[in-house]
Design an enzyme around this catalytic site. Structure first.
Site, PDB file in Angstrom:
ATOM      1  N   LYS A   1       6.973  -3.991  -4.261  1.00 55.01           N
ATOM      2  CA  LYS A   1       8.388  -3.648  -4.135  1.00 55.01           C
ATOM      3  C   LYS A   1       8.822  -3.683  -2.683  1.00 55.01           C
ATOM      4  CE  LYS A   1      12.301  -2.186  -5.769  1.00 55.01           C
ATOM      5  NZ  LYS A   1      13.059  -3.269  -6.404  1.00 55.01           N
TER       6      LYS A   1
ATOM      7  N   CYS B   1       0.824  -1.209   0.000  1.00 50.59           N
ATOM      8  CA  CYS B   1       0.000   0.000   0.000  1.00 50.59           C
ATOM      9  C   CYS B   1       0.858   1.259   0.000  1.00 50.59           C
ATOM     10  CB  CYS B   1      -0.887   0.040   1.233  1.00 50.59           C
ATOM     11  SG  CYS B   1      -1.985  -1.361   1.345  1.00 50.59           S
TER      12      CYS B   1
ATOM     13  N   GLU C   1      18.723 -16.608  -8.255  1.00 56.09           N
ATOM     14  CA  GLU C   1      18.316 -15.237  -8.574  1.00 56.09           C
ATOM     15  C   GLU C   1      17.835 -15.132 -10.025  1.00 56.09           C
ATOM     16  OE1 GLU C   1      17.511 -12.722  -7.051  1.00 56.09           O
ATOM     17  OE2 GLU C   1      17.781 -11.027  -8.394  1.00 56.09           O
TER      18      GLU C   1
ATOM     19  N   GLU D   1       9.280 -13.740 -11.652  1.00 54.93           N
ATOM     20  CA  GLU D   1       8.653 -12.486 -11.215  1.00 54.93           C
ATOM     21  C   GLU D   1       8.017 -11.713 -12.347  1.00 54.93           C
ATOM     22  OE1 GLU D   1      11.042 -10.497  -7.530  1.00 54.93           O
ATOM     23  OE2 GLU D   1      12.183 -10.732  -9.379  1.00 54.93           O
TER      24      GLU D   1
ATOM     25  N   GLY E   1      -0.933  -1.528   6.222  1.00 55.81           N
ATOM     26  CA  GLY E   1      -0.611  -2.441   7.324  1.00 55.81           C
ATOM     27  C   GLY E   1      -1.803  -3.297   7.677  1.00 55.81           C
TER      28      GLY E   1
ATOM     29  N   TRP F   1      -2.820  -2.636  -1.741  1.00 54.45           N
ATOM     30  CA  TRP F   1      -2.401  -4.007  -2.057  1.00 54.45           C
ATOM     31  C   TRP F   1      -3.171  -4.880  -1.083  1.00 54.45           C
ATOM     32  CZ3 TRP F   1       0.018  -8.285   0.114  1.00 54.45           C
ATOM     33  CH2 TRP F   1       0.589  -9.194  -0.783  1.00 54.45           C
TER      34      TRP F   1
ATOM     35  N   HIS G   1      19.615 -35.228  -8.461  1.00 50.95           N
ATOM     36  CA  HIS G   1      18.767 -35.755  -7.390  1.00 50.95           C
ATOM     37  C   HIS G   1      17.317 -35.315  -7.546  1.00 50.95           C
ATOM     38  CE1 HIS G   1      22.394 -37.194  -5.542  1.00 50.95           C
ATOM     39  NE2 HIS G   1      22.922 -35.986  -5.735  1.00 50.95           N
TER      40      HIS G   1
ATOM     41  N   LYS H   1      14.089 -13.943 -11.152  1.00 49.84           N
ATOM     42  CA  LYS H   1      13.819 -12.818 -12.073  1.00 49.84           C
ATOM     43  C   LYS H   1      12.816 -13.229 -13.139  1.00 49.84           C
ATOM     44  CE  LYS H   1      14.875 -10.255 -10.321  1.00 49.84           C
ATOM     45  NZ  LYS H   1      15.374 -10.136  -9.025  1.00 49.84           N
TER      46      LYS H   1
HETATM   47  C1  G6P Z   1       9.859  -8.016  -2.457  1.00 48.83           C
HETATM   48  C2  G6P Z   1      10.494  -7.454  -3.713  1.00 48.83           C
HETATM   49  C3  G6P Z   1      11.805  -8.181  -3.983  1.00 48.83           C
HETATM   50  C4  G6P Z   1      12.728  -8.071  -2.781  1.00 48.83           C
HETATM   51  C5  G6P Z   1      12.048  -8.569  -1.496  1.00 48.83           C
HETATM   52  C6  G6P Z   1      12.840  -8.190  -0.266  1.00 48.83           C
HETATM   53  O1  G6P Z   1       9.445  -9.316  -2.673  1.00 48.83           O
HETATM   54  O2  G6P Z   1       9.620  -7.605  -4.809  1.00 48.83           O
HETATM   55  O3  G6P Z   1      12.437  -7.602  -5.103  1.00 48.83           O
HETATM   56  O4  G6P Z   1      13.882  -8.807  -3.009  1.00 48.83           O
HETATM   57  O5  G6P Z   1      10.754  -7.961  -1.346  1.00 48.83           O
HETATM   58  O6  G6P Z   1      12.834  -6.797  -0.159  1.00 48.83           O
HETATM   59  P1  G6P Z   1      13.939  -5.925   0.545  1.00 48.83           P
HETATM   60  O7  G6P Z   1      13.491  -4.514   0.320  1.00 48.83           O
HETATM   61  O8  G6P Z   1      13.919  -6.313   1.991  1.00 48.83           O
HETATM   62  O9  G6P Z   1      15.237  -6.233  -0.099  1.00 48.83           O
END
Ligand code: G6P
Length: 613
Positions: free
Chosen positions: A608, A2, A486, A493, A100, A73, A509, A490
């Site tokens: 984010k 949010c 990672e 996502e 929150g 959100w 395995h 990506k």
């Molecule tokens: C969310 C974001 C990710 C990020 C994660 C942790 O899921 O979309 O890109 O890696 O949160 O966030 P932070 O701000 O703690 O790195």
């Protein structure tokens, strides 16, 4: 998650609120709304994006010098017009936005229902606004006092902003665990937001609300802060380091692409003033003060979520290799609920781009209670994690707007590399010649990233071949195993293709059963101690008709012969391979997502900054 914006002053509030909401879009949301104070309170809200809200408003009245806006959100109640914020109290004279969760909303709601309150939405937010109204009615007090009393009756996490028809121009705001920033304008006007991005174009003077603080904001007057226990607090005004141009796309189609291309500079900025090849020195200011603690620690424990957790894994390899200090890497959300063993001899380091991730914050609080030293590696200056930790280092990557983290990851790994080198040097676990060599290798990483960006065209061609694949496998060993995770993250996502990252040898395995001619396998096969082993893993994939896309070091001939596609990147010391090899993986997911017409910067369901647990 949010996003909150607010304005009160002498300007027209509506354009400020809409622009603010647009700036907050990157946080991820599913509905939006605004309320304006103009001879009463005018409310507009709907499911969808800010542009849908603008269409919904159409030619509606948008006058008013104060107002609040929200991107929601969904947590309690599905995303729809009714559940969108702001929420009116039943009497219609108080309006509120919230980021929150109010945990005891159910019991509070029951009490309010018993007193005759009728609820329109499924949200916990509407419970809070009605509680404020009920208190104000029964105690006949000011809005700020009713908010204070209401907050004493609820628990959970919140950042709230409230207005009342009875106190035109006044905004009351409060926070506990969810971020809220107040900008102080030059003309006695005030700006509020979940982060500084909507504020920076109006003022650089900001106050970050602390947990448990309430602000009463009256245009033209000094900002008044007090605690939930009614103690007065003197506002601590800070100057923002953020620049407006950092929040624009700067000619790129997407923020993600811009941020991928920024990496030579952002990685350089992460090292700036911290590494001197000439003097043979590595120094991380905010961490240096805790060097002795770290050297004597039983363990260093990294806590993080998502991409930051992957950076933590690289950090584990780096610190154990260079400084010989035991390291553990924990998902913040698991760590806090599994009764972990933590003592005052542990150093707990949170890694977080936003510095606001709720689980990471809560895990830090747990570690503090157990007596550990807590440090942070954050990107957002002034964020909650940066403020609650004993010390730490900023990554200095600059604002990251694309939801899929790119430059923040490489900057985190850069800071972790510096930390490992600093500790290794202090502990004497790296011999001088290796230390010097490693320092030189790290210092030239920005140029190698620049060269890795040249793979864009070939990566785009590969993306076109595989954009319709249903699954992907990513394999890597050693330092490149976290990168395989990672790379897969990506792709998931932003393109919604299922992808899994695996340690290359572990493939035997389980995942090897999935391999057939339909399964693209991305293998990070750069030069390093496990190169030959990775080559064998590629053979295993090929023997089962898998399609191999290999990221290799420049001039590699062996893998070229067996892989279906190769992407060459500059050779580097194995421990820094994740910094360079992440570039083609980021570009691959980016191009595939664009070709699949996905919303690259704001992928569905993702946020984010995850400010709920
Ligand atoms: C969310 C974001 C990710 C990020 C994660 C942790 O899921 O979309 O890109 O890696 O949160 O966030 P932070 O701000 O703690 O790195």
């Amino acid at each position: 998650m949010c996003g909150i914006v607010g304005y009160t002053g002498t300007k027209d509030a509506f354009p400020i609120l809409i622009k603010g909401l647009q700036r907050l879009e990157y946080r991820g949301y599913d509905s939006a709304g605004v309320a304006l104070a103009n001879d009463g309170l005018q409310l507009y809200k709907c499911k969808g994006k800010v542009v849908d809200l603008q269409n919904h408003i159409g030619n509606g009245t948008t006058h008013g010098n104060s107002g609040i806006g929200h991107t929601r959100w969904a947590t309690h109640g599905e995303p729809n017009d009714v559940n969108a914020h702001p929420h009116f109290s039943m009497g219609g004279n108080i309006i509120l936005i919230h980021n929150g969760i109010i945990e005891n909303y159910d019991s509070v709601k029951k009490e309010l229902v018993a007193r005759g309150y009728i609820f329109k939405s499924d949200t916990d937010t509407e419970v809070l606004v009605n509680l404020i109204e009920e208190i104000q009615k029964s105690e006949n007090c000011k809005l700020s006092e009713a908010v204070r009393k209401a907050l004493n009756e609820v628990h959970g996490a919140y950042a709230i902003v409230v207005m009342s028809e009875d106190e035109p121009g006044v905004i009351v705001a409060a926070r506990k665990s969810s971020p809220l920033v107040i900008g102080i304008g030059e003309d006695g006007d005030f700006f509020l937001a979940s982060d500084a991005t909507p504020i920076v174009e109006y003022t650089k003077n900001v106050v970050y609300l602390e947990d448990g603080e309430i602000a009463e904001i009256v245009p033209g007057q000094e900002l008044k802060l007090f605690t939930e226990k009614k103690q007065k607090v003197t506002p601590y005004i800070q100057e923002l380091e953020l620049h407006l141009e950092e929040l624009e796309k700067g000619g790129y189609d997407h923020f993600m692409l811009k941020e991928i291309y920024e990496q030579p500079r952002s990685v350089h900025d992460s090292m700036r003033g911290r590494l001197s090849v000439k003097r043979g020195l590595v120094h991380l200011g905010g961490m240096g003060d805790y060097e002795k603690k770290m050297l004597a620690a039983d363990r260093i424990i990294f806590i993080a979520c998502g991409t930051s957790w992957h950076a933590g894994l690289v950090g584990e390899y780096l610190i154990e290799d260079l400084a010989r200090i035991p390291v553990e890497v924990e998902y913040a959300s698991e760590f806090r609920y599994r009764n972990p063993i933590i003592t005052e001899r542990d150093v707990v380091i949170a890694i977080s781009q936003s510095g606001e991730t709720a689980d990471t914050l809560a895990a830090l609080e747990l570690a503090t209670r157990k007596g550990a030293t807590i440090l942070g590696i954050c990107n957002v200056v002034g964020s909650s994690i940066a403020r609650i930790t004993d010390g730490g280092s900023y990554t200095h990557a600059g604002p990251e707007i694309g939801v899929a983290s790119t430059k923040a990851f490489t900057s985190q790994v850069t800071v972790l590399s510096l930390l490992a080198l600093m500790l290794g040097q202090a502990k004497g676990t790296i011999e001088r010649s290796r230390f010097h060599r490693t320092l030189v290798d790290l210092s030239v990483i920005p140029e190698k990233i620049e060269a890795a960006l040249q793979t864009d065209a070939i990566v785009k061609k590969i993306a076109a071949e595989f954009k319709d694949a249903r699954n992907f496998l990513y394999l890597g060993r050693g330092y490149c195993f976290p990168l395989a995770l990672e790379g897969a993250l990506k792709l998931k996502e932003i393109s919604y293709i299922h992808a899994e990252g695996y340690p290359a040898a572990e493939m035997k395995h389980g995942p090897i059963a999935l391999i057939d001619e339909e399964m693209p396998v991305v293998v990070i096969a750069t030069k390093g101690p496990s190169y030959e082993k990775v080559v064998s893993n590629i053979q295993e994939v090929k023997a089962r008709k898998g399609v191999v896309i290999a990221v290799v070091s420049e001039g590699d001939e062996q893998v070229k012969e067996i892989a279906d596609y190769t992407i060459e990147i500059p050779e580097t010391e194995e421990m820094f391979a994740p910094l360079v090899a992440s570039v083609p993986l980021q570009l691959l997911s980016y191009h595939i997502a664009v070709m699949r017409e996905c919303n690259v910067d704001q992928p569905r369901n993702l946020a984010k900054s995850v400010t709920v647990e």
